[in-house]
Write an enzyme that holds these catalytic residues in place. Structure first.
Site, PDB file in Angstrom:
ATOM      1  N   LYS A 108       0.839  -1.198   0.000  1.00  0.00           N
ATOM      2  CA  LYS A 108       0.000   0.000   0.000  1.00  0.00           C
ATOM      3  C   LYS A 108       0.876   1.249   0.000  1.00  0.00           C
ATOM      4  O   LYS A 108       1.953   1.265   0.606  1.00  0.00           O
ATOM      5  CB  LYS A 108      -0.908   0.014   1.240  1.00  0.00           C
ATOM      6  CG  LYS A 108      -1.992  -1.040   1.233  1.00  0.00           C
ATOM      7  CD  LYS A 108      -2.848  -0.937   2.475  1.00  0.00           C
ATOM      8  CE  LYS A 108      -3.891  -2.037   2.517  1.00  0.00           C
ATOM      9  NZ  LYS A 108      -4.925  -1.876   1.483  1.00  0.00           N
TER      10      LYS A 108
ATOM     11  N   ARG B  83     -10.693 -11.137  -0.679  1.00  0.00           N
ATOM     12  CA  ARG B  83     -11.532 -12.048  -1.454  1.00  0.00           C
ATOM     13  C   ARG B  83     -10.947 -13.463  -1.498  1.00  0.00           C
ATOM     14  O   ARG B  83     -11.679 -14.439  -1.676  1.00  0.00           O
ATOM     15  CB  ARG B  83     -11.746 -11.493  -2.865  1.00  0.00           C
ATOM     16  CG  ARG B  83     -10.495 -11.358  -3.703  1.00  0.00           C
ATOM     17  CD  ARG B  83     -10.682 -10.409  -4.875  1.00  0.00           C
ATOM     18  NE  ARG B  83     -10.800  -9.023  -4.422  1.00  0.00           N
ATOM     19  CZ  ARG B  83     -10.993  -7.976  -5.240  1.00  0.00           C
ATOM     20  NH1 ARG B  83     -11.119  -8.179  -6.546  1.00  0.00           N
ATOM     21  NH2 ARG B  83     -11.082  -6.760  -4.753  1.00  0.00           N
TER      22      ARG B  83
END
Length: 512
Positions: free
Chosen positions: A286, A360
């Site tokens: 990130k 996910r």
């Protein structure tokens, strides 16, 4: 947590540090200045019927969440009156809705931090209103101070202690409905606040193993069956998604299964939570400024955990199974790389194009595991995509589903619980963007509509014929701004009340 009592005492003679009353704005049909809400009649009379005028002089308008303090009138044992805004005055005979009461009680409870006892004289038309006020008080008084010096907290250097006791005036202590409403509020609020504690706990103290230990302790306390799959068990079972995400961390992943069963249950509801105890993004690191709040990436698992325990405490006549998919997403020499292919628990292969699309992956394994038990419905909860925040902002979560009727049912449950949510579609044309020349599916697709793409990915791992919904709580799970209503800064416990309400509806045979 704040102690709650129902009281029929007269407000003037009640020994307390403050009396909380409601004040509303003029309505469309009856515009004007602030209006004193029901419950405050005795206080208004003590001001010779001019309490609304006094409040207006002090700048009060009755706006939602507005708090105005003024000295109590002569003859009252409590020294302070706290007038809290309820928002727009309801039309004739409609009463104040539960969320308005919840927010007002929460704002007042926050304003009374450091106070020993307050009497809440808010409108209580029925037991449901008492439950809403009780929830607002308990959630609004929440404080996370586990890491603050307790000596400093006592002298005010690190904040004030939460409101210690609240008496709900106008309540009926001997009425079964009132007692049940408050008992429900206590159970749900305590578990929601426990979820907040988990979200707020620093990631150096809450890794997957530690989270699993918390779940095990709670399960033992409340008669819930628990199973924890550690790394060896995950390898043996072929949980490639959870293992792939946790591969770069020194703290191994876990899959926790919590099973609450009722002998009278006719429905089985499975809940699946994303539990990334810290998300660095992995190799797809990130950017600076996006890491500081990533301890909150396990909010979905915290919500599922809290909801299962609350269902057990309430004795709901429904079977509820919670799946907590726990991992820490870190970059290292052993971390999953962009371009790697993972074989999931379902047997499908996934090409990992971005390791920051990790939620996910862990959810996919847990969804398939939940599907093997053939529940009547599965709901997963996750801080999944920044795209959902762009679409719905920071206070509303998105609802996707493989069944329109069930999506509507989940949305209704959220509205009944007082949690802002919005139904979202799963456009079939977006599935094409996840096609992979190497694997069965890629974990990324089109950038536009990324929250919907994530939902389509998850749908691939739901068993055939099973009703499923996906809640993306990326926005409301962690409040980076100032507190409002009953919502604190930091972890919010988003989706807990929706899941509990959904379990209640399932127990009542109201699943679509």
């Amino acid at each position: 947590m704040t102690a709650l009592t129902l009281s029929t005492a007269a407000v003037a003679g009640l020994r307390a540090d403050a009396i909380v009353i409601g004040v509303a704005k003029g309505s469309a049909s009856k515009p004007g200045g602030p209006v004193v809400a029901p419950g405050a009649e005795a206080v208004d009379q003590a001001y010779d019927g001019n309490l609304a005028g006094v409040l207006e002089t002090l700048g009060a308008s009755g706006a939602e969440g507005e708090v105005t303090k003024l000295p109590a009138p002569a003859g009252f044992k409590a020294p302070l009156v706290v007038a809290v805004g309820l928002g727009a005055r309801p039309e004739e005979d409609s009463g104040y809705d539960a969320e308005a009461l919840r927010k007002a009680a929460g704002a007042a409870a926050r304003a009374l931090a450091g106070t020993k006892k307050a009497a809440f004289a808010l409108p209580l038309a029925d037991a449901a209103d008492a439950g809403a006020v009780a929830e607002g008080v308990l959630l609004g008084a929440y404080s996370f101070d586990a890491y603050k010096d307790k000596g400093d907290a006592k002298d005010g250097k690190n904040g004030k202690a939460p409101l210690a006791e609240a008496a709900l005036l106008g309540g009926k202590p001997r009425d079964k409905a009132f007692k049940a409403a408050v008992e429900r509020a206590v159970a749900v609020s305590e578990e929601l606040n426990r979820a907040r504690d988990l979200v707020n706990t620093p990631p150096n103290d809450l890794n997957p193993e530690a989270f699993a230990a918390v779940a095990q302790a709670a399960a033992k306390e409340h008669g819930i069956k628990v199973q924890v799959l550690d790394e060896k068990a995950l390898v043996k079972g072929g949980y490639g998604g959870i293992l792939g995400v946790g591969a770069g961390s020194a703290s191994g992943p876990r899959l926790v299964k919590l099973s609450y069963t009722s002998s009278k249950a006719k429905k089985h509801l499975a809940l699946v939570g994303k539990g990334i105890t810290y998300d660095s993004g992995g190799i797809s690191l990130k950017p600076a400024g996006h890491n500081e709040t990533m301890k909150c990436d396990m909010s979905g698992a915290a919500a599922v955990f809290a909801a299962v325990v609350a269902a057990a405490r309430l004795g709901l006549e429904v079977n509820v199974t919670g799946w907590l998919a726990l991992a820490e997403n870190m970059p290292s020499g052993s971390a999953t790389r962009p371009g790697d292919v993972l074989r999931m628990y379902s047997g499908k292969t996934v090409e990992v194009l971005n390791t920051d699309a990790e939620g996910r992956l862990v959810l996919a394994d847990a969804l398939w595991a939940a599907s093997q038990e053939k529940p009547d419905a599965i709901v997963d909860v996750a801080t999944l995509t920044g795209a959902m925040m762009l679409a719905l902002g920071s206070r509303t979560f998105g609802i996707m589903a493989n069944d329109d009727g069930f999506r509507a049912t989940v949305h209704e449950a959220a509205e009944e619980a007082g949690e802002p949510a919005w139904p979202m579609p799963l456009p079939e044309h977006l599935r094409k963007g996840m096609e992979s020349s190497t694997a069965d599916i890629a974990n990324m697709g089109e950038r536009m509509g990324g929250g919907l793409v994530a939902g389509l990915f998850l749908r691939e791992f739901v068993g055939e014929g099973i009703t499923w919904a996906h809640l993306d709580i990326a926005g409301p799970a962690f409040n980076e701004g100032g507190p409002f209503g009953y919502t604190p800064k930091g972890g919010t416990g988003s989706a807990v009340r929706t899941l509990v309400r959904l379990a209640e509806r399932a127990a009542a045979g109201e699943l679509s």
